[in-house]
Design a protein around this motif. Structure first.
Motif, PDB file in Angstrom:
ATOM      1  N   ALA A  18      13.440   0.228  13.356  1.00 24.36           N
ATOM      2  CA  ALA A  18      14.692   0.490  14.060  1.00 24.36           C
ATOM      3  C   ALA A  18      15.813  -0.420  13.567  1.00 24.36           C
ATOM      4  CB  ALA A  18      14.508   0.309  15.564  1.00 24.36           C
ATOM      5  N   ILE A  19      15.461  -1.529  12.910  1.00 24.75           N
ATOM      6  CA  ILE A  19      16.484  -2.425  12.371  1.00 24.75           C
ATOM      7  C   ILE A  19      17.396  -1.666  11.421  1.00 24.75           C
ATOM      8  CG2 ILE A  19      16.870  -4.496  10.960  1.00 24.75           C
ATOM      9  CD1 ILE A  19      14.154  -5.512  11.966  1.00 24.75           C
ATOM     10  N   ALA A  20      16.819  -0.717  10.678  1.00 23.51           N
ATOM     11  CA  ALA A  20      17.594   0.029   9.676  1.00 23.51           C
ATOM     12  C   ALA A  20      18.520   1.060  10.302  1.00 23.51           C
ATOM     13  CB  ALA A  20      16.647   0.710   8.690  1.00 23.51           C
ATOM     14  N   ASP A  21      18.382   1.337  11.603  1.00 17.52           N
ATOM     15  CA  ASP A  21      19.193   2.381  12.229  1.00 17.52           C
ATOM     16  C   ASP A  21      20.688   2.091  12.114  1.00 17.52           C
ATOM     17  OD1 ASP A  21      16.886   3.649  12.901  1.00 17.52           O
ATOM     18  OD2 ASP A  21      16.935   3.130  15.032  1.00 17.52           O
ATOM     19  N   LYS A  22      21.052   0.809  12.172  1.00 14.13           N
ATOM     20  CA  LYS A  22      22.461   0.435  12.154  1.00 14.13           C
ATOM     21  C   LYS A  22      23.021   0.292  10.744  1.00 14.13           C
ATOM     22  CE  LYS A  22      22.976   0.307  16.594  1.00 14.13           C
ATOM     23  NZ  LYS A  22      23.885   1.266  17.262  1.00 14.13           N
ATOM     24  N   ALA A  23      22.167   0.265   9.739  1.00 12.69           N
ATOM     25  CA  ALA A  23      22.629   0.077   8.367  1.00 12.69           C
ATOM     26  C   ALA A  23      23.252   1.354   7.824  1.00 12.69           C
ATOM     27  CB  ALA A  23      21.471  -0.358   7.480  1.00 12.69           C
ATOM     28  N   THR A  24      24.282   1.213   6.980  1.00 16.24           N
ATOM     29  CA  THR A  24      24.847   2.374   6.307  1.00 16.24           C
ATOM     30  C   THR A  24      24.123   2.634   4.988  1.00 16.24           C
ATOM     31  OG1 THR A  24      26.538   0.999   5.253  1.00 16.24           O
ATOM     32  CG2 THR A  24      27.108   2.013   7.362  1.00 16.24           C
ATOM     33  N   LYS A  25      23.437   1.622   4.472  1.00 12.45           N
ATOM     34  CA  LYS A  25      22.590   1.817   3.290  1.00 12.45           C
ATOM     35  C   LYS A  25      21.365   0.926   3.423  1.00 12.45           C
ATOM     36  CE  LYS A  25      25.156  -1.533   0.446  1.00 12.45           C
ATOM     37  NZ  LYS A  25      25.890  -1.762  -0.811  1.00 12.45           N
ATOM     38  N   GLY A  26      20.219   1.459   3.026  1.00 11.81           N
ATOM     39  CA  GLY A  26      18.969   0.730   3.159  1.00 11.81           C
ATOM     40  C   GLY A  26      18.192   0.728   1.858  1.00 11.81           C
ATOM     41  N   ILE A  27      17.760  -0.470   1.440  1.00 11.89           N
ATOM     42  CA  ILE A  27      17.033  -0.641   0.184  1.00 11.89           C
ATOM     43  C   ILE A  27      15.812  -1.515   0.430  1.00 11.89           C
ATOM     44  CG2 ILE A  27      17.122  -1.737  -2.098  1.00 11.89           C
ATOM     45  CD1 ILE A  27      20.119  -1.116  -2.157  1.00 11.89           C
ATOM     46  N   THR A  48      26.472   9.141  -0.213  1.00 13.57           N
ATOM     47  CA  THR A  48      26.256  10.218  -1.184  1.00 13.57           C
ATOM     48  C   THR A  48      24.873  10.824  -0.979  1.00 13.57           C
ATOM     49  OG1 THR A  48      25.249   8.816  -2.892  1.00 13.57           O
ATOM     50  CG2 THR A  48      27.659   8.938  -2.876  1.00 13.57           C
ATOM     51  N   GLU A  49      24.525  11.774  -1.864  1.00 16.11           N
ATOM     52  CA  GLU A  49      23.221  12.441  -1.757  1.00 16.11           C
ATOM     53  C   GLU A  49      22.079  11.607  -2.316  1.00 16.11           C
ATOM     54  OE1 GLU A  49      24.866  13.833  -5.780  1.00 16.11           O
ATOM     55  OE2 GLU A  49      25.614  13.121  -3.836  1.00 16.11           O
ATOM     56  N   TYR A  50      22.390  10.456  -2.903  1.00 19.35           N
ATOM     57  CA  TYR A  50      21.349   9.677  -3.567  1.00 19.35           C
ATOM     58  C   TYR A  50      20.573   8.821  -2.553  1.00 19.35           C
ATOM     59  CZ  TYR A  50      23.819  10.999  -7.814  1.00 19.35           C
ATOM     60  OH  TYR A  50      24.406  11.708  -8.818  1.00 19.35           O
ATOM     61  N   LYS A  51      19.450   9.346  -2.126  1.00 15.11           N
ATOM     62  CA  LYS A  51      18.511   8.596  -1.302  1.00 15.11           C
ATOM     63  C   LYS A  51      17.120   9.155  -1.561  1.00 15.11           C
ATOM     64  CE  LYS A  51      19.162  11.369   2.884  1.00 15.11           C
ATOM     65  NZ  LYS A  51      19.483  11.329   4.320  1.00 15.11           N
ATOM     66  N   ASP A  52      16.104   8.475  -1.044  1.00 10.69           N
ATOM     67  CA  ASP A  52      14.722   8.812  -1.386  1.00 10.69           C
ATOM     68  C   ASP A  52      14.575   8.818  -2.903  1.00 10.69           C
ATOM     69  OD1 ASP A  52      14.036   9.122   1.321  1.00 10.69           O
ATOM     70  OD2 ASP A  52      14.752  11.184   1.310  1.00 10.69           O
ATOM     71  N   CYS A  53      15.077   7.757  -3.508  1.00 10.71           N
ATOM     72  CA  CYS A  53      15.028   7.619  -4.964  1.00 10.71           C
ATOM     73  C   CYS A  53      14.830   6.150  -5.318  1.00 10.71           C
ATOM     74  CB  CYS A  53      16.292   8.179  -5.607  1.00 10.71           C
ATOM     75  SG  CYS A  53      17.827   7.453  -4.991  1.00 10.71           S
ATOM     76  N   LYS A  54      14.664   5.880  -6.621  1.00 11.09           N
ATOM     77  CA  LYS A  54      14.354   4.526  -7.073  1.00 11.09           C
ATOM     78  C   LYS A  54      15.299   4.134  -8.202  1.00 11.09           C
ATOM     79  CE  LYS A  54       9.445   5.140  -5.952  1.00 11.09           C
ATOM     80  NZ  LYS A  54       8.064   5.222  -6.467  1.00 11.09           N
ATOM     81  N   LEU A  55      15.936   2.976  -8.038  1.00  9.48           N
ATOM     82  CA  LEU A  55      16.780   2.418  -9.081  1.00  9.48           C
ATOM     83  C   LEU A  55      16.009   1.286  -9.761  1.00  9.48           C
ATOM     84  CD1 LEU A  55      19.509   2.227 -10.533  1.00  9.48           C
ATOM     85  CD2 LEU A  55      20.251   0.637  -8.730  1.00  9.48           C
ATOM     86  N   TRP A  56      15.844   1.405 -11.057  1.00  8.93           N
ATOM     87  CA  TRP A  56      15.043   0.449 -11.820  1.00  8.93           C
ATOM     88  C   TRP A  56      15.970  -0.558 -12.493  1.00  8.93           C
ATOM     89  CZ3 TRP A  56       9.778   1.206 -11.341  1.00  8.93           C
ATOM     90  CH2 TRP A  56       9.410   2.437 -10.765  1.00  8.93           C
ATOM     91  N   VAL A  59      12.492  -2.946  -8.617  1.00  6.47           N
ATOM     92  CA  VAL A  59      12.823  -1.550  -8.333  1.00  6.47           C
ATOM     93  C   VAL A  59      13.375  -1.470  -6.916  1.00  6.47           C
ATOM     94  CG1 VAL A  59      10.416  -1.059  -7.674  1.00  6.47           C
ATOM     95  CG2 VAL A  59      11.994   0.835  -8.164  1.00  6.47           C
ATOM     96  N   TYR A  60      14.545  -0.842  -6.781  1.00  8.22           N
ATOM     97  CA  TYR A  60      15.156  -0.615  -5.471  1.00  8.22           C
ATOM     98  C   TYR A  60      14.697   0.748  -4.953  1.00  8.22           C
ATOM     99  CZ  TYR A  60      18.552  -4.463  -5.962  1.00  8.22           C
ATOM    100  OH  TYR A  60      19.153  -5.698  -6.095  1.00  8.22           O
ATOM    101  N   HIS A  75       0.814  -1.217   0.000  1.00  2.00           N
ATOM    102  CA  HIS A  75       0.000   0.000   0.000  1.00  2.00           C
ATOM    103  C   HIS A  75       0.848   1.268   0.000  1.00  2.00           C
ATOM    104  CE1 HIS A  75      -3.075  -2.925   0.982  1.00  2.00           C
ATOM    105  NE2 HIS A  75      -2.436  -3.230   2.091  1.00  2.00           N
ATOM    106  N   THR A  76       2.106   1.150  -0.401  1.00  3.52           N
ATOM    107  CA  THR A  76       2.960   2.331  -0.394  1.00  3.52           C
ATOM    108  C   THR A  76       3.589   2.550  -1.761  1.00  3.52           C
ATOM    109  OG1 THR A  76       4.830   3.402   0.715  1.00  3.52           O
ATOM    110  CG2 THR A  76       5.002   1.037   0.373  1.00  3.52           C
ATOM    111  N   GLU A  77       3.710   3.802  -2.132  1.00  3.36           N
ATOM    112  CA  GLU A  77       4.357   4.130  -3.400  1.00  3.36           C
ATOM    113  C   GLU A  77       5.864   4.298  -3.224  1.00  3.36           C
ATOM    114  OE1 GLU A  77       2.699   7.500  -5.341  1.00  3.36           O
ATOM    115  OE2 GLU A  77       0.663   6.695  -5.424  1.00  3.36           O
ATOM    116  N   ASN A  78       6.262   4.832  -2.070  1.00  5.67           N
ATOM    117  CA  ASN A  78       7.672   5.101  -1.800  1.00  5.67           C
ATOM    118  C   ASN A  78       8.070   4.362  -0.529  1.00  5.67           C
ATOM    119  OD1 ASN A  78       7.752   6.996  -4.006  1.00  5.67           O
ATOM    120  ND2 ASN A  78       6.698   8.442  -2.655  1.00  5.67           N
ATOM    121  N   ALA A  79       8.573   3.140  -0.694  1.00  5.31           N
ATOM    122  CA  ALA A  79       8.860   2.284   0.458  1.00  5.31           C
ATOM    123  C   ALA A  79      10.088   2.794   1.209  1.00  5.31           C
ATOM    124  CB  ALA A  79       9.083   0.851  -0.008  1.00  5.31           C
TER     125      ALA A  79
END
Length: 513
Positions: free
Chosen positions: A418-427, A464-472, A455-456, A404-408
């Protein structure tokens, strides 16, 4: 020299006799220890105790006879009081004490009380107050310096010593203190010589987004069941480990950079069941044909070559179906020591019987929810990547909200975000929805791209600045080859990003524990 300041005690006791309500004022905190040292100082303790007890009984105006009468009930204390001319002492204290000196006297009283406390607990107090100095000039100098000290400064002095001792023996390896300017020039020179990138990832766009696969990083890729989390990770791990790969477009073997030291930890699929996927990735021969034994002569030659490439690699697989955090760390440490492993894939973060037992034993009977257990495990992986200077990639399930989400983002993680708090990158890896495909249709049409099947959703990125984005992506699930298509913002606006090719030199890494 004595560890009690008699003049301060004299002023304090005289003022308390005249105004015992000072005992109730919040800024003054008296104890019997403030008046106690060795020998005659018990005399001061007895007077203070008498004043304090009488005031607690509701007597707000004291005189000498009240003190004498109170102490007469205690033979030992009364004798000490009389042997030291207690009544005369108190009368002089009342006559010569002044309220204007009370705060000064109180601070000196407490400073000496603190010194005695430190001394009685084994601390060397001579740096602040040396009792053994007998030379008048040296004594005056020390006392002048002591007068300048505040109680807070005294506490800070000994706290610093305790911290220095703790730092020498503490087992916490995560703490590290530097000045903000430490080796800054060397850092800039290092970046000039070699830009801040890790080894090459499976795609050049991901190299740009995450600056390659950097040591001391922890990646978290979450996805629904059946998207192929384990097989995607296996393709990436294989790409890191091999130095050659068959190019399907060129129809020839090409260099694949330098093979890295890779460990793949599988928790659900045994190692030999993963081999066909690995061989399919290297050779480009569809896994279905490999499993069906339906390969032709050319494909058999490519598979034979793929095995040769694997044989010279430093690529290891551990199958651990029932694990706890200590077992995982021991296995990682073993492969670091024996095989110089630097790039580690832990295919799937989930609850096992052993980890439940481990947590139960360490939590002293406290019941922990699934999200708490998963967070503790993720925290352990975070400690490992820093402690052993390794790259770790792992995965988790997502909850039902992803539908039910467009931007996961981390809110769709199963258990807790909170699991993602320790990650340096999250997809979050998802299958594109009908709305997704409709929204990117102009990009597909103008760029002549194949239709993406993964889609990631990149929601976290420390590099880097690349977040809140989608890699196809288009992933061929029969070979696990990935084709990066394009990058968009969450609103499907195309992002112009330059792919990065990373070439690395062979390196040897030694570890010490």
């Amino acid at each position: 020299m004595s560890l009690i300041d008699k003049r301060s005690v004299f002023q304090i006791l005289g003022n308390l006799m005249k105004k015992p309500s000072l005992l109730d004022e919040e800024k003054y905190k008296f104890t019997t220890e403030d008046f106690h040292s060795d020998g005659e100082s018990s005399f001061y303790t007895i007077i203070y105790a008498a004043i304090n007890n009488l005031y607690k009984q509701g007597i707000e105006e004291l005189d000498l006879m009240m003190i004498d009468s109170f102490l007469s009930s205690y033979d030992v204390q009364y004798k000490i009081f009389n042997d030291n001319d207690g009544l005369e002492y108190l009368q002089n204290a009342i006559d010569q004490s002044h309220f204007r000196n009370f705060d000064y006297s109180y601070n000196r009283l407490k400073k000496f009380s603190l010194l005695r406390m430190y001394k009685n607990n084994g601390f060397d107090i001579s740096e602040l107050y040396d009792e053994n100095i007998i030379v008048p000039r040296e004594s005056e100098k020390m006392m002048a310096e002591f007068d300048e000290l505040t109680i807070d400064k005294m506490i800070e002095h000994y706290d610093k010593k305790l911290v220095e001792i703790a730092n020498q023996f503490s087992s916490n390896q995560e703490t590290k203190t530097i000045h903000a300017s430490d080796k800054a020039k060397e850092l800039l020179a290092k970046f000039k010589k070699a830009p801040d990138y890790g080894i090459s990832m499976i795609g050049k766009i991901q190299n740009t987004i995450f600056r390659g696969a950097k040591l001391k990083s922890l990646g978290l890729r979450s996805a629904p069941s059946n998207l192929g989390k384990t097989r995607i990770a296996l393709g990436e791990a294989t790409d890191m480990a091999i130095d050659e790969i068959y190019d399907l477009k060129k129809e020839e073997w090409v260099s694949n950079n330098n093979g890295e030291n890779v460990l793949f930890i599988s928790t659900e699929i045994e190692g030999d069941a993963l081999q066909s996927t690995i061989l399919a990735y290297i050779s480009g021969v569809p896994e279905k044909k490999i499993k069906d034994g339906a390969t032709n002569e050319d494909e058999d030659e490519r598979l034979a070559k793929a095995i040769e490439i694997l044989e010279r690699s430093n690529y290891w697989i551990e199958y651990i179906p029932d694990f706890d955090t200590q077992l995982i760390e021991n296995k990682i440490k073993q492969h670091i020591i024996e095989n110089q492993a630097q790039y580690i894939y832990f295919d799937y973060l989930h609850i096992s019987m052993s980890i439940l037992e481990e947590i139960a034993n360490s939590s002293k009977g406290m019941k922990l929810r699934e999200d708490m257990v998963l967070f503790m495990f993720m925290n352990r992986l975070d400690q490992m990547r820093k402690r052993y200077n390794v790259y770790i990639q792992t995965a988790t399930q997502v909850n039902g909200d992803w539908k039910h989400t467009e931007n996961a983002d981390s809110t769709v993680l199963r258990g807790s975000k909170a699991i993602a708090d320790k990650a340096t990158k999250g997809i979050i890896a998802l299958t594109p929805t009908a709305k997704d495909l409709e929204s990117i249709e102009p990009i597909l049409r103008n760029g002549f791209y194949p239709e993406p099947n993964v889609v990631y959703h990149i929601y976290k990125n420390r590099e880097t600045e690349y977040k809140d984005c989608k890699l196809w992506l288009y992933i061929d699930y029969d070979t696990m080859r990935q084709q990066e298509l394009f990058l968009t913002k969450n609103n499907y606006e195309l992002i112009n990003i330059e792919p990065t090719e990373i070439k690395t030199e062979p390196k040897q890494t030694k570890y010490s524990f």
